[in-house]
Design a protein around this motif. Structure first.
Motif, PDB file in Angstrom:
ATOM      1  N   PRO A  13       0.827  -1.210   0.000  1.00  0.00           N
ATOM      2  CA  PRO A  13       0.000   0.000   0.000  1.00  0.00           C
ATOM      3  C   PRO A  13       0.861   1.259   0.000  1.00  0.00           C
ATOM      4  N   ILE A  14       0.262   2.336  -0.482  1.00  0.00           N
ATOM      5  CA  ILE A  14       0.905   3.644  -0.471  1.00  0.00           C
ATOM      6  C   ILE A  14       0.161   4.514   0.542  1.00  0.00           C
ATOM      7  N   LEU A  15       0.802   4.844   1.645  1.00  0.00           N
ATOM      8  CA  LEU A  15       0.157   5.648   2.676  1.00  0.00           C
ATOM      9  C   LEU A  15       0.211   7.121   2.288  1.00  0.00           C
ATOM     10  N   PRO A  16      -0.846   7.886   2.616  1.00  0.00           N
ATOM     11  CA  PRO A  16      -0.888   9.303   2.228  1.00  0.00           C
ATOM     12  C   PRO A  16       0.154  10.121   2.975  1.00  0.00           C
ATOM     13  N   LYS A  17       0.779  11.054   2.256  1.00  0.00           N
ATOM     14  CA  LYS A  17       1.809  11.910   2.855  1.00  0.00           C
ATOM     15  C   LYS A  17       1.499  13.399   2.688  1.00  0.00           C
ATOM     16  N   LYS A  18       0.682  13.746   1.704  1.00  0.00           N
ATOM     17  CA  LYS A  18       0.370  15.146   1.474  1.00  0.00           C
ATOM     18  C   LYS A  18      -0.518  15.698   2.588  1.00  0.00           C
ATOM     19  N   ARG A  19      -0.420  16.992   2.798  1.00  0.00           N
ATOM     20  CA  ARG A  19      -1.250  17.660   3.789  1.00  0.00           C
ATOM     21  C   ARG A  19      -2.708  17.647   3.331  1.00  0.00           C
ATOM     22  N   LYS A  20      -3.588  17.358   4.260  1.00  0.00           N
ATOM     23  CA  LYS A  20      -5.000  17.272   3.925  1.00  0.00           C
ATOM     24  C   LYS A  20      -5.679  18.621   4.112  1.00  0.00           C
ATOM     25  N   ALA A  21      -6.768  18.821   3.388  1.00  0.00           N
ATOM     26  CA  ALA A  21      -7.494  20.085   3.442  1.00  0.00           C
ATOM     27  C   ALA A  21      -8.131  20.281   4.813  1.00  0.00           C
ATOM     28  N   ASP A  22      -8.307  21.553   5.169  1.00  0.00           N
ATOM     29  CA  ASP A  22      -8.963  21.882   6.429  1.00  0.00           C
ATOM     30  C   ASP A  22     -10.477  21.877   6.245  1.00  0.00           C
ATOM     31  N   ARG A 200      -7.841   7.991   8.678  1.00  0.00           N
ATOM     32  CA  ARG A 200      -6.996   9.126   8.305  1.00  0.00           C
ATOM     33  C   ARG A 200      -5.579   8.675   7.970  1.00  0.00           C
ATOM     34  N   ALA A 201      -5.093   7.663   8.685  1.00  0.00           N
ATOM     35  CA  ALA A 201      -3.717   7.212   8.501  1.00  0.00           C
ATOM     36  C   ALA A 201      -3.523   6.435   7.200  1.00  0.00           C
ATOM     37  N   ILE A 202      -4.563   5.776   6.715  1.00  0.00           N
ATOM     38  CA  ILE A 202      -4.400   4.911   5.542  1.00  0.00           C
ATOM     39  C   ILE A 202      -4.968   5.509   4.269  1.00  0.00           C
ATOM     40  N   SER A 203      -5.655   6.659   4.356  1.00  0.00           N
ATOM     41  CA  SER A 203      -6.290   7.240   3.173  1.00  0.00           C
ATOM     42  C   SER A 203      -6.289   8.760   3.277  1.00  0.00           C
ATOM     43  N   ARG A 204      -6.873   9.388   2.269  1.00  0.00           N
ATOM     44  CA  ARG A 204      -6.998  10.840   2.253  1.00  0.00           C
ATOM     45  C   ARG A 204      -8.294  11.319   2.898  1.00  0.00           C
ATOM     46  N   ALA A 205      -9.070  10.405   3.453  1.00  0.00           N
ATOM     47  CA  ALA A 205     -10.324  10.776   4.111  1.00  0.00           C
ATOM     48  C   ALA A 205     -10.041  11.615   5.351  1.00  0.00           C
ATOM     49  N   ARG A 206     -11.016  12.464   5.729  1.00  0.00           N
ATOM     50  CA  ARG A 206     -10.833  13.373   6.851  1.00  0.00           C
ATOM     51  C   ARG A 206     -11.981  13.288   7.852  1.00  0.00           C
ATOM     52  N   PRO A 207     -12.269  12.107   8.399  1.00  0.00           N
ATOM     53  CA  PRO A 207     -13.298  12.045   9.432  1.00  0.00           C
ATOM     54  C   PRO A 207     -12.858  12.808  10.680  1.00  0.00           C
ATOM     55  N   LYS A 208     -13.831  13.292  11.425  1.00  0.00           N
ATOM     56  CA  LYS A 208     -13.527  14.080  12.615  1.00  0.00           C
ATOM     57  C   LYS A 208     -12.909  13.201  13.693  1.00  0.00           C
ATOM     58  N   LYS A 218     -21.854   9.863  10.977  1.00  0.00           N
ATOM     59  CA  LYS A 218     -22.203   9.364   9.650  1.00  0.00           C
ATOM     60  C   LYS A 218     -20.984   8.658   9.070  1.00  0.00           C
ATOM     61  N   PRO A 219     -21.210   7.645   8.236  1.00  0.00           N
ATOM     62  CA  PRO A 219     -20.058   6.902   7.691  1.00  0.00           C
ATOM     63  C   PRO A 219     -19.213   7.752   6.752  1.00  0.00           C
ATOM     64  N   HIS A 220     -17.910   7.518   6.792  1.00  0.00           N
ATOM     65  CA  HIS A 220     -16.969   8.148   5.869  1.00  0.00           C
ATOM     66  C   HIS A 220     -16.204   7.034   5.161  1.00  0.00           C
ATOM     67  N   VAL A 221     -15.875   7.251   3.902  1.00  0.00           N
ATOM     68  CA  VAL A 221     -15.167   6.254   3.105  1.00  0.00           C
ATOM     69  C   VAL A 221     -13.852   6.839   2.615  1.00  0.00           C
ATOM     70  N   GLY A 222     -12.778   6.067   2.800  1.00  0.00           N
ATOM     71  CA  GLY A 222     -11.468   6.438   2.281  1.00  0.00           C
ATOM     72  C   GLY A 222     -10.972   5.384   1.301  1.00  0.00           C
ATOM     73  N   ILE A 223     -10.091   5.780   0.416  1.00  0.00           N
ATOM     74  CA  ILE A 223      -9.542   4.888  -0.602  1.00  0.00           C
ATOM     75  C   ILE A 223      -8.076   4.617  -0.288  1.00  0.00           C
ATOM     76  N   VAL A 224      -7.729   3.330  -0.157  1.00  0.00           N
ATOM     77  CA  VAL A 224      -6.345   2.918   0.060  1.00  0.00           C
ATOM     78  C   VAL A 224      -5.740   2.588  -1.297  1.00  0.00           C
ATOM     79  N   HIS A 225      -4.606   3.227  -1.618  1.00  0.00           N
ATOM     80  CA  HIS A 225      -3.944   3.015  -2.905  1.00  0.00           C
ATOM     81  C   HIS A 225      -2.761   2.055  -2.725  1.00  0.00           C
ATOM     82  N   TYR A 226      -2.552   1.208  -3.736  1.00  0.00           N
ATOM     83  CA  TYR A 226      -1.446   0.258  -3.728  1.00  0.00           C
ATOM     84  C   TYR A 226      -0.497   0.585  -4.888  1.00  0.00           C
ATOM     85  N   GLU A 227       0.726   0.057  -4.805  1.00  0.00           N
ATOM     86  CA  GLU A 227       1.752   0.394  -5.782  1.00  0.00           C
ATOM     87  C   GLU A 227       1.439  -0.105  -7.187  1.00  0.00           C
TER      88      GLU A 227
END
Length: 362
Positions: A13-22, A200-208, A218-227
């Protein structure tokens, strides 16, 4: 504890490294009530040609155009139903004109929705369709047929027809649109177990994330990307409490989300007492709500290893000795153990999908 130290690099997997939006993220919308209205057909025209040296040229009234349809199409480019409006209305057909001019057909309204979406007619309470593949369509409301102009009625016996048809009325249907598959995997746990932090650690999702319980409503969905460009969707389900199967704490609405996921991931707070009892209580709530839900493939995560001692960590692992579930110790905060967990999660999802494909073929 399961060890997964040898894996193919291309499947990591590729873990997110970019800063997430506020700001607050938009929650997942997995069901909608939509009123679909097909376009009316255009009216035909009564007209007679009048021209130079041809004052009695005969009927030349054109037909009206057909009304547009409302169509849903399965697509992998959309993730939920948040883009659906409460009413979808197609264009009507244009009226027929003189000089044998037929009216233009109304434009269809085509809406992309996630694959696996089902449609239920609220009048009959029956499912009218389900999108199982990319490009599949469901016709939600037909447009009306355009009316004939008086030129259509010209015959040897009727040389001067003075009649034309009105366009047909488009269908009106109120549908319950629902995603049957919310995500490939769902994070299940009690409040404050660290599910949102893990997503938050494995995707770009931003749940509170906060220190008080029920931060996720409410449910939130994040996408885990692989190499190898593979993607796995993971849902953060609001925390369950004991008695959820009896609808305590909005239990039924939360448990219903889990039926739309293929694999369950139990997130256990390692800093609390009785870690085995936490997982067993969650499994009991699932089995009391639905036997099929309890039989879904699952794995267990012991979270918050960053705030417990090695002794407590070892005791937590020993509590699950002899358990059939894959067990991983992780820390959503510092990321330890997450890579092995994500590799195993992908293997389970691919196995589940292949088994479902075999069942469908049979």
């Amino acid at each position: 504890m399961t060890s997964r130290s040898v894996v193919r690099v291309s499947r990591l997997p590729i873990l997110p490294k970019k800063r997430k939006a506020d700001g607050e993220p938009l929650p997942l919308v997995y069901q909608r009530r939509v009123r679909c209205v097909g376009g009316n057909g255009g009216d035909g025209m009564v007209s007679f040609f009048r021209g130079y040296r041809n004052p009695f040229g005969g009927p030349d009234g054109g037909d009206g155009g057909n009304g547009g349809h409302v169509v849903f199409r399965g697509s992998t480019k959309v993730g939920d139903l948040s883009h659906l409006r409460s009413e979808l209305r197609a264009e009507r057909g244009e009226f027929g004109r003189s000089k044998s001019q037929h009216g233009k057909n109304g434009e269809h309204v085509e809406i992309p929705v996630p694959i696996g979406t089902s449609f239920t007619d609220l009048k009959t309470n029956q499912e009218i369709g389900r999108l199982s593949r990319e490009g599949d369509i469901v016709l939600a409301a037909r447009g009306g047929i355009g009316g004939h102009g008086n030129e259509f009625y010209l015959s040897n016996s009727t040389r001067k027809p003075y009649k034309a048809e009105m366009g047909g009325k488009g269908e009106e249907n109120t549908l319950h649109v629902e995603m049957r598959l919310m995500a490939a995997a769902a994070l299940v746990g009690f409040p404050n177990a660290g599910k949102s932090s893990l997503l938050r650690a494995i995707s770009r999702a931003r749940p509170k994330v906060a220190m008080y319980p029920f931060t996720t409503l409410k449910p939130h969905v994040g996408i885990v990307h692989y190499e190898d460009e593979h993607q796995v969707s993971v849902a953060d389900i609001p925390g369950l409490i004991e008695g959820a199967h009896m609808n305590i704490g909005l239990g039924h609405s939360f448990l219903a989300h889990l039926t739309k996921c293929q694999v369950l991931v139990f997130v256990i707070d390692l800093s609390l007492q009785d870690v085995r009892r936490q997982r067993d209580s969650l499994r009991e709530e699932l089995s009391l709500y639905s036997s099929s839900l309890a039989s879904k493939p699952a794995l267990t995560l012991l979270n918050k290893t960053d705030i417990v001692s090695e002794k407590e960590k070892r005791e937590g692992i020993d509590a699950f000795s002899g358990d059939t579930h894959d067990l991983f110790t992780i820390s959503a905060k510092d990321g330890s153990g997450i890579m092995d967990f994500l590799v195993r999660l992908r293997e389970m999802i691919e196995t589940t999908e292949s088994e479902n494909a075999v069942d469908t073929n049979e």
